[in-house]
Design a protein around this motif. Structure first.
Motif, short mmCIF file in Angstrom:
data_model
loop_
_atom_site.label_atom_id
_atom_site.label_comp_id
_atom_site.label_asym_id
_atom_site.label_seq_id
_atom_site.Cartn_x
_atom_site.Cartn_y
_atom_site.Cartn_z
N VAL A 4 -17.38 -107.06 -27.90
CA VAL A 4 -18.52 -107.54 -28.68
C VAL A 4 -18.62 -106.71 -29.95
CG1 VAL A 4 -19.81 -108.29 -26.65
CG2 VAL A 4 -20.12 -105.97 -27.52
N ARG A 5 -19.35 -107.22 -30.91
CA ARG A 5 -19.61 -106.48 -32.13
C ARG A 5 -21.09 -106.11 -32.16
NH1 ARG A 5 -17.09 -107.84 -38.06
NH2 ARG A 5 -17.50 -105.77 -38.92
N PRO A 6 -21.41 -104.82 -32.18
CA PRO A 6 -22.83 -104.44 -32.18
C PRO A 6 -23.54 -104.94 -33.43
CG PRO A 6 -21.42 -102.55 -31.68
CD PRO A 6 -20.52 -103.64 -32.16
N ARG A 7 -24.72 -105.48 -33.22
CA ARG A 7 -25.58 -105.86 -34.35
C ARG A 7 -27.01 -105.42 -34.02
NH1 ARG A 7 -22.15 -110.55 -33.75
NH2 ARG A 7 -20.82 -110.88 -35.59
N ARG A 8 -27.12 -104.16 -33.58
CA ARG A 8 -28.43 -103.62 -33.24
C ARG A 8 -29.32 -103.55 -34.47
NH1 ARG A 8 -26.42 -97.94 -31.55
NH2 ARG A 8 -25.16 -98.45 -33.39
N SER A 9 -28.77 -103.02 -35.55
CA SER A 9 -29.52 -102.79 -36.79
C SER A 9 -28.83 -103.51 -37.93
CB SER A 9 -29.59 -101.28 -37.08
OG SER A 9 -28.29 -100.72 -37.12
N VAL A 10 -29.55 -104.40 -38.58
CA VAL A 10 -29.00 -105.20 -39.68
C VAL A 10 -29.93 -105.04 -40.87
CG1 VAL A 10 -28.21 -107.48 -40.38
CG2 VAL A 10 -27.99 -106.78 -37.98
N LEU A 11 -29.50 -104.25 -41.84
CA LEU A 11 -30.37 -103.79 -42.92
C LEU A 11 -30.19 -104.61 -44.19
CD1 LEU A 11 -32.33 -101.55 -43.98
CD2 LEU A 11 -30.28 -100.22 -44.56
N TYR A 12 -31.30 -105.15 -44.69
CA TYR A 12 -31.28 -105.81 -46.00
C TYR A 12 -31.17 -104.77 -47.10
CZ TYR A 12 -32.96 -110.21 -43.92
OH TYR A 12 -33.10 -111.36 -43.19
N MET A 13 -30.26 -105.02 -48.05
CA MET A 13 -30.11 -104.14 -49.22
C MET A 13 -30.28 -104.97 -50.48
SD MET A 13 -29.63 -101.31 -47.72
CE MET A 13 -29.43 -100.32 -49.19
N PRO A 14 -31.19 -104.57 -51.38
CA PRO A 14 -31.45 -105.37 -52.60
C PRO A 14 -30.25 -105.42 -53.52
CG PRO A 14 -32.57 -103.25 -52.70
CD PRO A 14 -32.01 -103.36 -51.31
N GLY A 15 -29.81 -106.61 -53.83
CA GLY A 15 -28.61 -106.79 -54.62
C GLY A 15 -28.71 -106.32 -56.06
N ALA A 16 -29.93 -106.20 -56.55
CA ALA A 16 -30.11 -105.77 -57.94
C ALA A 16 -30.14 -104.25 -58.07
CB ALA A 16 -31.40 -106.36 -58.50
N ASN A 17 -30.12 -103.53 -56.97
CA ASN A 17 -30.29 -102.08 -56.98
C ASN A 17 -28.94 -101.41 -56.69
OD1 ASN A 17 -30.90 -99.37 -56.39
ND2 ASN A 17 -32.94 -99.91 -55.66
N GLU A 18 -28.27 -100.97 -57.73
CA GLU A 18 -26.94 -100.38 -57.57
C GLU A 18 -27.00 -99.10 -56.73
OE1 GLU A 18 -23.07 -99.16 -60.31
OE2 GLU A 18 -24.93 -99.83 -61.25
N ARG A 19 -28.07 -98.32 -56.91
CA ARG A 19 -28.20 -97.09 -56.16
C ARG A 19 -28.33 -97.38 -54.66
NH1 ARG A 19 -33.03 -92.60 -57.14
NH2 ARG A 19 -32.36 -91.13 -55.54
#
Length: 284
Positions: A4-19
């Motif tokens: 299986v592939r763990p997907r416990r934590s799936v975090l959104y990252m803002p695409g406009a924020n390079e940092r």
């Protein structure tokens, strides 16, 4: 034992924020959603698209699963988002506001022969009622993602502890995902400063049967990973169940007990699932 592939934590990252995209390379998330939708202002969509697609194709995120969330099909940015995301070759493309099987089939057609997986956000009353049709519409669709904020908004419901107004929708989507053999992720928790409330909702999601949870802040990663991972006690008991069953088969015994309880095939399947997840987490 099935991998299986763990997907416990799936975090959104803002695409406009390079940092933020750079920081994500070091975060202990099982998966990242590089976001072109809610986290990006209209006048920043084109630049964010370039940045996200470059990040997704960079190979700089290690073993983390990478999904790109495009804008919805009824927006002016959708077609360009979809084409650019497909060219970037992430692990998956996440599409918001998927409310019907026809929408899934249209997305599948747009992606053509690409092997990129399709993830669908289910976040409308229509999607709740069509959950089974959505989940079974395509083999390419591998993950359902609950959009609980939008669902609460469309229901005119309050977002309250325990999520009582949302439980029917959550249950319908879970039933659909399990019937179709798909992964399903719980929605986000909005108050990043309320870690006690967050942990309570993670535990509720795990008890319901979700595979993991979508997140909006790195501070949510550690408790989410802990709660959605098998505990040491669960792993140890699962091993004892498998060993006891194997020994009974070798000895020709039809009755197997562990801790005074009879073991059936469903217990074996669950033990195998727990051990497969634990092994996958350890390997990561």
């Amino acid at each position: 034992m099935t991998s299986v592939r763990p997907r416990r934590s799936v975090l959104y990252m803002p695409g406009a924020n390079e940092r933020a995209l750079e920081k994500a390379k070091t975060l202990p998330a099982d998966a990242l959603i590089l976001d072109l939708e809610d986290a990006v202002a209209p006048d920043a969509k084109a630049e964010a698209r370039k940045r996200v697609c470059a990040a997704a194709s960079s190979g700089a995120y290690g073993q983390r699963e990478i999904a790109i969330r495009v804008n919805a099909a009824d927006t002016e940015w959708h077609a360009e988002d979809l084409a650019a995301a497909a060219a970037a070759q992430p692990d998956a493309i996440l599409v918001p506001k998927v409310s019907s099987a026809a929408a899934v089939r249209a997305l599948e057609s747009s992606l053509g022969s690409s092997r990129i997986a399709l993830w669908a956000m289910v976040e409308t009353p229509e999607a709740m009622l069509n959950a089974t049709a959505i989940a079974t519409a395509s083999e390419r669709l591998t993950v359902l993602v609950m959009g609980t904020n939008d669902l609460a908004n469309e229901l005119h419901a309050e977002y309250v502890p325990g999520r009582a107004p949302l439980l029917t929708g959550l249950s319908l989507c879970l039933l659909a995902a399990r019937a179709a053999g798909k992964v399903i992720l719980d929605g986000v928790y909005n108050d990043v400063k309320d870690l006690d409330g967050f942990e309570t909702e993670c535990l509720q999601g795990r008890q319901f049967g979700f595979d993991g949870k979508t997140l909006i802040h790195p501070s949510q990663l550690a408790p989410c990973n802990r709660i959605f991972a098998p505990s040491d006690a669960e792993v140890e008991k699962s091993r004892r169940i498998i060993d006891a069953f194997s020994q009974a088969q070798a000895e020709g015994r039809g009755v197997v007990t562990v801790d005074g309880r009879m073991i059936e095939n469903l217990h074996i399947r669950n033990a195998e699932r727990i051990l497969a997840l634990a092994d996958a987490i350890s390997a990561g």
